[in-house]
Design a protein around this motif. Structure first.
Motif, PDB file in Angstrom:
ATOM      1  N   VAL A 188       0.945  -1.136   0.288  1.00  0.00           N
ATOM      2  CA  VAL A 188       0.030  -0.150   0.202  1.00  0.00           C
ATOM      3  C   VAL A 188       0.839   1.176  -0.116  1.00  0.00           C
ATOM      4  CG1 VAL A 188      -2.008   1.379   1.102  1.00  0.00           C
ATOM      5  CG2 VAL A 188      -1.671  -1.133   1.280  1.00  0.00           C
ATOM      6  N   GLU A 189       0.844   1.890  -1.090  1.00  0.00           N
ATOM      7  CA  GLU A 189       1.516   3.190  -1.466  1.00  0.00           C
ATOM      8  C   GLU A 189       0.697   4.511  -0.564  1.00  0.00           C
ATOM      9  OE1 GLU A 189       4.774   3.668  -3.051  1.00  0.00           O
ATOM     10  OE2 GLU A 189       4.950   1.553  -3.349  1.00  0.00           O
ATOM     11  N   ASN A 190       1.589   5.246  -0.029  1.00  0.00           N
ATOM     12  CA  ASN A 190       0.853   6.468   0.638  1.00  0.00           C
ATOM     13  C   ASN A 190      -0.490   6.106   1.163  1.00  0.00           C
ATOM     14  OD1 ASN A 190       0.577   9.177   1.184  1.00  0.00           O
ATOM     15  ND2 ASN A 190      -0.416   9.486  -0.926  1.00  0.00           N
ATOM     16  N   PHE A 191       0.017   5.043   2.212  1.00  0.00           N
ATOM     17  CA  PHE A 191      -1.414   4.718   2.951  1.00  0.00           C
ATOM     18  C   PHE A 191      -1.697   5.579   3.959  1.00  0.00           C
ATOM     19  CE2 PHE A 191       1.820   3.270   6.172  1.00  0.00           C
ATOM     20  CZ  PHE A 191       1.216   3.628   7.333  1.00  0.00           C
ATOM     21  N   LEU A 192      -1.266   6.798   4.275  1.00  0.00           N
ATOM     22  CA  LEU A 192      -1.764   7.728   4.970  1.00  0.00           C
ATOM     23  C   LEU A 192      -2.750   8.768   4.206  1.00  0.00           C
ATOM     24  CD1 LEU A 192       1.223   8.398   7.230  1.00  0.00           C
ATOM     25  CD2 LEU A 192      -0.515   7.238   7.880  1.00  0.00           C
ATOM     26  N   ASN A 193      -2.614   8.466   2.770  1.00  0.00           N
ATOM     27  CA  ASN A 193      -3.446   9.414   2.045  1.00  0.00           C
ATOM     28  C   ASN A 193      -3.165  10.697   2.164  1.00  0.00           C
ATOM     29  OD1 ASN A 193      -5.351   9.012  -0.274  1.00  0.00           O
ATOM     30  ND2 ASN A 193      -6.824   9.782   1.306  1.00  0.00           N
ATOM     31  N   ARG A 194      -1.694  11.025   2.164  1.00  0.00           N
ATOM     32  CA  ARG A 194      -1.338  12.399   2.244  1.00  0.00           C
ATOM     33  C   ARG A 194      -1.469  12.859   0.676  1.00  0.00           C
ATOM     34  NH1 ARG A 194       1.300  14.450   7.163  1.00  0.00           N
ATOM     35  NH2 ARG A 194       1.942  15.991   5.366  1.00  0.00           N
ATOM     36  N   ALA A 195      -1.702  14.275   0.526  1.00  0.00           N
ATOM     37  CA  ALA A 195      -1.548  15.090  -0.815  1.00  0.00           C
ATOM     38  C   ALA A 195      -0.195  15.556  -0.637  1.00  0.00           C
ATOM     39  CB  ALA A 195      -2.898  16.052  -0.883  1.00  0.00           C
ATOM     40  N   TYR A 196       0.434  15.333  -1.936  1.00  0.00           N
ATOM     41  CA  TYR A 196       1.665  16.213  -2.498  1.00  0.00           C
ATOM     42  C   TYR A 196       1.785  16.156  -3.681  1.00  0.00           C
ATOM     43  CZ  TYR A 196       3.615  11.255  -3.171  1.00  0.00           C
ATOM     44  OH  TYR A 196       3.687  10.212  -3.484  1.00  0.00           O
ATOM     45  N   TYR A 197       2.832  16.940  -4.236  1.00  0.00           N
ATOM     46  CA  TYR A 197       2.942  17.044  -5.636  1.00  0.00           C
ATOM     47  C   TYR A 197       4.335  16.732  -5.993  1.00  0.00           C
ATOM     48  CZ  TYR A 197      -1.149  20.284  -5.309  1.00  0.00           C
ATOM     49  OH  TYR A 197      -2.268  20.735  -5.115  1.00  0.00           O
ATOM     50  N   GLU A 198       4.411  16.214  -7.279  1.00  0.00           N
ATOM     51  CA  GLU A 198       5.911  15.790  -7.982  1.00  0.00           C
ATOM     52  C   GLU A 198       5.796  16.500  -9.329  1.00  0.00           C
ATOM     53  OE1 GLU A 198       6.219  11.822  -8.640  1.00  0.00           O
ATOM     54  OE2 GLU A 198       6.437  11.342  -6.437  1.00  0.00           O
ATOM     55  N   ASP A 199       6.588  17.633  -9.428  1.00  0.00           N
ATOM     56  CA  ASP A 199       6.841  18.393 -10.757  1.00  0.00           C
ATOM     57  C   ASP A 199       5.637  19.408 -10.949  1.00  0.00           C
ATOM     58  OD1 ASP A 199       9.330  17.166 -10.825  1.00  0.00           O
ATOM     59  OD2 ASP A 199       8.716  15.802 -12.503  1.00  0.00           O
ATOM     60  N   GLY A 200       5.013  19.605  -9.874  1.00  0.00           N
ATOM     61  CA  GLY A 200       3.792  20.371  -9.979  1.00  0.00           C
ATOM     62  C   GLY A 200       2.515  19.847 -10.343  1.00  0.00           C
ATOM     63  N   PHE A 201       2.549  18.437 -10.391  1.00  0.00           N
ATOM     64  CA  PHE A 201       1.191  17.636 -10.393  1.00  0.00           C
ATOM     65  C   PHE A 201       0.947  16.862  -9.321  1.00  0.00           C
ATOM     66  CE2 PHE A 201       3.204  18.292 -14.742  1.00  0.00           C
ATOM     67  CZ  PHE A 201       2.200  19.039 -15.350  1.00  0.00           C
ATOM     68  N   PRO A 202      -0.488  16.633  -8.840  1.00  0.00           N
ATOM     69  CA  PRO A 202      -0.896  16.192  -7.854  1.00  0.00           C
ATOM     70  C   PRO A 202      -0.719  14.624  -7.852  1.00  0.00           C
ATOM     71  CG  PRO A 202      -2.773  16.973  -8.926  1.00  0.00           C
ATOM     72  CD  PRO A 202      -1.516  17.578  -9.579  1.00  0.00           C
ATOM     73  N   THR A 203      -0.295  13.975  -6.845  1.00  0.00           N
ATOM     74  CA  THR A 203      -0.033  12.479  -6.905  1.00  0.00           C
ATOM     75  C   THR A 203      -1.332  11.901  -6.462  1.00  0.00           C
ATOM     76  OG1 THR A 203       0.896  12.616  -4.903  1.00  0.00           O
ATOM     77  CG2 THR A 203       2.453  12.788  -6.659  1.00  0.00           C
ATOM     78  N   PRO A 204      -1.313  10.608  -6.764  1.00  0.00           N
ATOM     79  CA  PRO A 204      -2.559   9.674  -6.199  1.00  0.00           C
ATOM     80  C   PRO A 204      -2.629   9.790  -4.640  1.00  0.00           C
ATOM     81  CG  PRO A 204      -1.101   8.380  -7.895  1.00  0.00           C
ATOM     82  CD  PRO A 204      -0.485   9.877  -7.807  1.00  0.00           C
ATOM     83  N   GLY A 205      -3.811   9.636  -4.108  1.00  0.00           N
ATOM     84  CA  GLY A 205      -3.638   9.219  -2.891  1.00  0.00           C
ATOM     85  C   GLY A 205      -3.358   7.600  -2.516  1.00  0.00           C
ATOM     86  N   ALA A 206      -3.846   7.209  -1.527  1.00  0.00           N
ATOM     87  CA  ALA A 206      -3.418   5.953  -1.217  1.00  0.00           C
ATOM     88  C   ALA A 206      -3.831   4.930  -2.138  1.00  0.00           C
ATOM     89  CB  ALA A 206      -4.223   5.479   0.122  1.00  0.00           C
ATOM     90  N   TRP A 207      -2.862   3.808  -2.626  1.00  0.00           N
ATOM     91  CA  TRP A 207      -3.190   2.986  -3.711  1.00  0.00           C
ATOM     92  C   TRP A 207      -2.352   1.454  -3.432  1.00  0.00           C
ATOM     93  CZ3 TRP A 207       0.749   1.205  -7.031  1.00  0.00           C
ATOM     94  CH2 TRP A 207       1.885   2.343  -7.070  1.00  0.00           C
TER      95      TRP A 207
END
Length: 147
Positions: free
Chosen positions: A119-138
């Motif tokens: 489970v990636e990003n299991f805390l479901n935190r919002a963050y950006y990579e190169d100015g684009f939003p990343t997925p939540g938990a998956w």
């Protein structure tokens, strides 16, 4: 071909410990200063894009018996610049935690069957990579067959 690049300096520290027979813990810290020889932004900043000054990682791998492994990873970084055209934008650095579980159904070193999930990003935190939003938990999962 080498081009006129910037100047980067820093420090990296890491450690690994085995507090118990079944637990492996790792941690690292990186400090980086990276500057360009000439600003590409209208404000005149020389700070390199996509480079956080501070980055931290921590990993714990726990063996629970002979068949079950659980891994926990945390990654955090400080704010960084990213540019669109000649205007820099500052983004908050990512803070991300992942967990992985592997269960060995049967097998030996040469032949085995493992069932796993991560489970990636299991805390479901919002963050950006190169100015684009990343997925939540998956999550991903599967079966690995060694033969």
């Amino acid at each position: 071909r080498n081009t006129g690049g910037g100047l980067a300096r820093g420090l990296e520290l890491s450690m690994e410990a085995n507090p118990t027979r079944s637990l492996v813990a790792r941690a690292s810290y990186t400090y980086t200063t990276a500057d360009e020889p000439q600003s590409v932004f209208s404000g005149g900043t020389l700070q390199s894009v996509r480079i956080s000054k501070h980055m931290w990682t921590a990993t714990a791998l726990q063996h629970l018996g002979r068949r079950l492994d659980v891994a926990f990873d945390v990654f955090a970084a400080s704010d960084y610049l990213y540019g669109f055209g000649n205007r820099p934008f500052e983004f908050a650095g990512p803070v991300k935690a992942d967990v992985a579980v592997t269960y060995s159904l049967f097998g030996s070193d040469a032949r085995a069957v493992h069932v796993f999930t991560r489970v990636e990003n299991f805390l479901n935190r919002a963050y950006y990579e190169d100015g684009f939003p990343t997925p939540g938990a998956w999550a991903v999962g599967g079966i690995k067959v060694l033969f």
